[in-house]
Write a protein that holds these residues in place. Structure first.
Motif, PDB file in Angstrom:
ATOM      1  N   GLN A 112      16.796  -4.199   3.462  1.00 22.24           N
ATOM      2  CA  GLN A 112      16.983  -3.323   4.616  1.00 22.24           C
ATOM      3  C   GLN A 112      15.888  -2.265   4.761  1.00 22.24           C
ATOM      4  O   GLN A 112      15.896  -1.514   5.736  1.00 22.24           O
ATOM      5  CB  GLN A 112      18.349  -2.617   4.517  1.00 22.24           C
ATOM      6  N   THR A 113      14.968  -2.209   3.817  1.00 18.34           N
ATOM      7  CA  THR A 113      13.968  -1.140   3.889  1.00 18.34           C
ATOM      8  C   THR A 113      13.007  -1.376   5.053  1.00 18.34           C
ATOM      9  O   THR A 113      12.615  -2.520   5.334  1.00 18.34           O
ATOM     10  CB  THR A 113      13.176  -1.032   2.562  1.00 18.34           C
ATOM     11  N   SER A 114      12.651  -0.301   5.726  1.00 16.68           N
ATOM     12  CA  SER A 114      11.773  -0.445   6.895  1.00 16.68           C
ATOM     13  C   SER A 114      10.303  -0.516   6.508  1.00 16.68           C
ATOM     14  O   SER A 114       9.493  -1.088   7.240  1.00 16.68           O
ATOM     15  CB  SER A 114      11.991   0.729   7.860  1.00 16.68           C
ATOM     16  N   LEU A 115       9.937   0.054   5.339  1.00 19.12           N
ATOM     17  CA  LEU A 115       8.527   0.070   4.931  1.00 19.12           C
ATOM     18  C   LEU A 115       8.387  -0.175   3.440  1.00 19.12           C
ATOM     19  O   LEU A 115       9.023   0.487   2.619  1.00 19.12           O
ATOM     20  CB  LEU A 115       7.890   1.429   5.275  1.00 19.12           C
ATOM     21  N   LEU A 116       7.554  -1.136   3.096  1.00 21.73           N
ATOM     22  CA  LEU A 116       7.123  -1.339   1.708  1.00 21.73           C
ATOM     23  C   LEU A 116       5.662  -0.914   1.610  1.00 21.73           C
ATOM     24  O   LEU A 116       4.956  -0.819   2.617  1.00 21.73           O
ATOM     25  CB  LEU A 116       7.286  -2.800   1.290  1.00 21.73           C
ATOM     26  N   ALA A 117       5.211  -0.667   0.387  1.00 23.44           N
ATOM     27  CA  ALA A 117       3.838  -0.208   0.181  1.00 23.44           C
ATOM     28  C   ALA A 117       3.182  -1.006  -0.934  1.00 23.44           C
ATOM     29  O   ALA A 117       3.851  -1.688  -1.723  1.00 23.44           O
ATOM     30  CB  ALA A 117       3.834   1.286  -0.157  1.00 23.44           C
ATOM     31  N   ALA A 118       1.855  -0.923  -0.991  1.00 21.87           N
ATOM     32  CA  ALA A 118       1.088  -1.529  -2.074  1.00 21.87           C
ATOM     33  C   ALA A 118       0.092  -0.500  -2.586  1.00 21.87           C
ATOM     34  O   ALA A 118      -0.463   0.291  -1.810  1.00 21.87           O
ATOM     35  CB  ALA A 118       0.358  -2.781  -1.599  1.00 21.87           C
ATOM     36  N   LEU A 119      -0.114  -0.484  -3.881  1.00 26.07           N
ATOM     37  CA  LEU A 119      -1.099   0.401  -4.510  1.00 26.07           C
ATOM     38  C   LEU A 119      -2.284  -0.453  -4.938  1.00 26.07           C
ATOM     39  O   LEU A 119      -2.118  -1.461  -5.634  1.00 26.07           O
ATOM     40  CB  LEU A 119      -0.481   1.115  -5.719  1.00 26.07           C
ATOM     41  N   ARG A 120      -3.499  -0.047  -4.523  1.00 26.21           N
ATOM     42  CA  ARG A 120      -4.696  -0.866  -4.735  1.00 26.21           C
ATOM     43  C   ARG A 120      -5.826  -0.001  -5.286  1.00 26.21           C
ATOM     44  O   ARG A 120      -6.014   1.140  -4.875  1.00 26.21           O
ATOM     45  CB  ARG A 120      -5.104  -1.474  -3.391  1.00 26.21           C
ATOM     46  N   ASP A 121      -6.576  -0.564  -6.230  1.00 24.37           N
ATOM     47  CA  ASP A 121      -7.797   0.061  -6.737  1.00 24.37           C
ATOM     48  C   ASP A 121      -8.974  -0.531  -5.962  1.00 24.37           C
ATOM     49  O   ASP A 121      -9.321  -1.696  -6.159  1.00 24.37           O
ATOM     50  CB  ASP A 121      -7.954  -0.211  -8.232  1.00 24.37           C
ATOM     51  N   PRO A 122      -9.618   0.226  -5.071  1.00 24.24           N
ATOM     52  CA  PRO A 122     -10.672  -0.349  -4.235  1.00 24.24           C
ATOM     53  C   PRO A 122     -11.901  -0.801  -5.022  1.00 24.24           C
ATOM     54  O   PRO A 122     -12.724  -1.558  -4.490  1.00 24.24           O
ATOM     55  CB  PRO A 122     -11.024   0.796  -3.272  1.00 24.24           C
ATOM     56  N   LYS A 123     -12.009  -0.369  -6.279  1.00 24.98           N
ATOM     57  CA  LYS A 123     -13.153  -0.815  -7.091  1.00 24.98           C
ATOM     58  C   LYS A 123     -12.934  -2.213  -7.664  1.00 24.98           C
ATOM     59  O   LYS A 123     -13.873  -2.847  -8.143  1.00 24.98           O
ATOM     60  CB  LYS A 123     -13.406   0.178  -8.235  1.00 24.98           C
ATOM     61  N   ASN A 124     -11.701  -2.685  -7.615  1.00 32.42           N
ATOM     62  CA  ASN A 124     -11.391  -4.032  -8.099  1.00 32.42           C
ATOM     63  C   ASN A 124     -12.046  -5.064  -7.176  1.00 32.42           C
ATOM     64  O   ASN A 124     -11.878  -5.007  -5.956  1.00 32.42           O
ATOM     65  CB  ASN A 124      -9.868  -4.224  -8.105  1.00 32.42           C
ATOM     66  N   PRO A 125     -12.802  -6.031  -7.721  1.00 35.57           N
ATOM     67  CA  PRO A 125     -13.499  -7.008  -6.877  1.00 35.57           C
ATOM     68  C   PRO A 125     -12.595  -7.819  -5.945  1.00 35.57           C
ATOM     69  O   PRO A 125     -13.060  -8.318  -4.931  1.00 35.57           O
ATOM     70  CB  PRO A 125     -14.193  -7.919  -7.901  1.00 35.57           C
ATOM     71  N   VAL A 126     -11.310  -7.963  -6.308  1.00 35.10           N
ATOM     72  CA  VAL A 126     -10.408  -8.747  -5.456  1.00 35.10           C
ATOM     73  C   VAL A 126      -9.469  -7.852  -4.648  1.00 35.10           C
ATOM     74  O   VAL A 126      -8.493  -8.333  -4.076  1.00 35.10           O
ATOM     75  CB  VAL A 126      -9.584  -9.758  -6.291  1.00 35.10           C
TER      76      VAL A 126
END
Length: 326
Positions: free
Chosen positions: A161-175
């Motif tokens: 039922q959640t309206s928003l999920l999030a992701a945490l990303r390290d922009p220095k990671n090549p992928v």
């Protein structure tokens, strides 16, 4: 004791450490190159040594390991890789570190490299094919980056039922970019809104959680990164403090208090890298060693954390778990 006898005895004693050093320098040397730091990786290093031992090589007895840690400073990797090549190591191991594998590959086309990467090694340019790698590199593909949509699906089952999920990303990671794009596509396919937050250091991780709370994100997918593994306790602590359900990539996270994890067994992957490095020390050519692909993935649920968050985990989900921490 006469002075001459004493000098002779002293000289003999002094010769022992010299002889030991000479014997040590004659041992084959494995270069170990990693994007992160030794902090929190003792069990993984032990698994790598176990793999070497299974191939007949024991550190300090018949093999030397030279460790090079970039401490999350990606710009140091080229110099660290070049240093290992100059050291004339017999093989370079880069477990669970795509950037380190790419740096090693850029530094040499002759010294054998054994990697463990989260993405397709052909796409990354490390090998020409999985069955016949060609060149000087081979290793393990443990698919952790490609499993992001699966982790998102598991979190969605817990929080339908959640309206928003999030992701945490390290922009220095090549992928980082490709992993983020895959999560966005997976979220769109199930009609789930998702927002991606970037963090390149400890301070930005803390700030990202504050933003998660401000945006009222119901749950979080952590995109695997060397930085995040080093900051595991910080991330799990922040998730608990802010009561944010998080799904991670390996069992260590769930054991540390994360809600769920799904992915390959990390220690087993390190062990396999050690086995391959040992086989190369015994004369195998990396060009002829097929890239292994992880086929078994562990799904761990921490019910203690779920209770703290007041979450009811669906019985259908616990039934699919490989392990439930109660």
């Amino acid at each position: 004791m006469k002075r001459r006898e004493f000098i002779t005895l002293l000289g003999g004693a002094a010769a022992w450490p010299l002889a030991a050093r000479a014997e040590q320098s004659s041992l084959p040397v494995v270069g170990f190159l990693h994007t992160g730091s030794p902090q929190g990786r003792a069990l993984r290093i032990a698994a790598f040594r176990q793999g070497l031992a299974e191939s007949g090589y024991v550190e300090g007895q018949n093999v030397t390991i030279e460790y090079r840690w970039a401490e999350e400073r990606y710009e140091r990797l080229p110099a660290l890789a070049a240093d290992l090549v100059q050291r004339q190591v017999a093989v370079i191991a880069t477990p669970l570190a795509i950037a380190a594998a790419l740096a090693a590959k850029a530094a040499t086309n002759t010294v054998p490299i054994v990697f463990a990467v989260a993405d397709d090694p052909v796409k990354l340019g490390l090998v020409t094919s999985l069955n016949r790698p060609g060149g000087n590199a081979t290793g393990i593909n443990y698919f952790v980056a490609a499993l992001g949509p699966k982790r998102l699906g598991l979190l969605h089952e817990v929080l339908p039922q959640t309206s928003l999920l999030a992701a945490l990303r390290d922009p220095k990671n090549p992928v980082a970019d490709s992993a983020g794009a895959e999560l966005r596509a997976a979220a769109a396919s199930i009609g789930q809104a998702i927002e991606i937050f970037d963090a390149k250091n400890s301070e930005e991780i803390t700030a990202a959680f504050s933003e998660l709370v401000r945006h009222k994100a119901g749950g979080l997918v952590v995109i695997p990164s060397t930085l995040f593994t080093t900051r595991m306790i910080q991330i799990v602590t922040l998730a608990t403090r802010h009561a944010i359900p998080v799904v991670f990539q390996s069992r260590e996270w769930a054991e540390a208090g994360g809600l769920m994890s799904y992915g390959a067994n990390v220690s087993e992957t390190y062990r396999k890298v050690g086995v391959y490095a040992g086989r190369i020390l015994r004369g195998a050519k990396p060009a002829e060693l097929p890239v292994e692909q992880s086929t078994k993935f562990e799904f761990i649920i921490n019910l203690q954390t779920a209770k703290i968050f007041g979450l009811e985990i669906p019985p259908t989900l616990t039934a699919r778990a490989d392990e439930v921490i109660e």
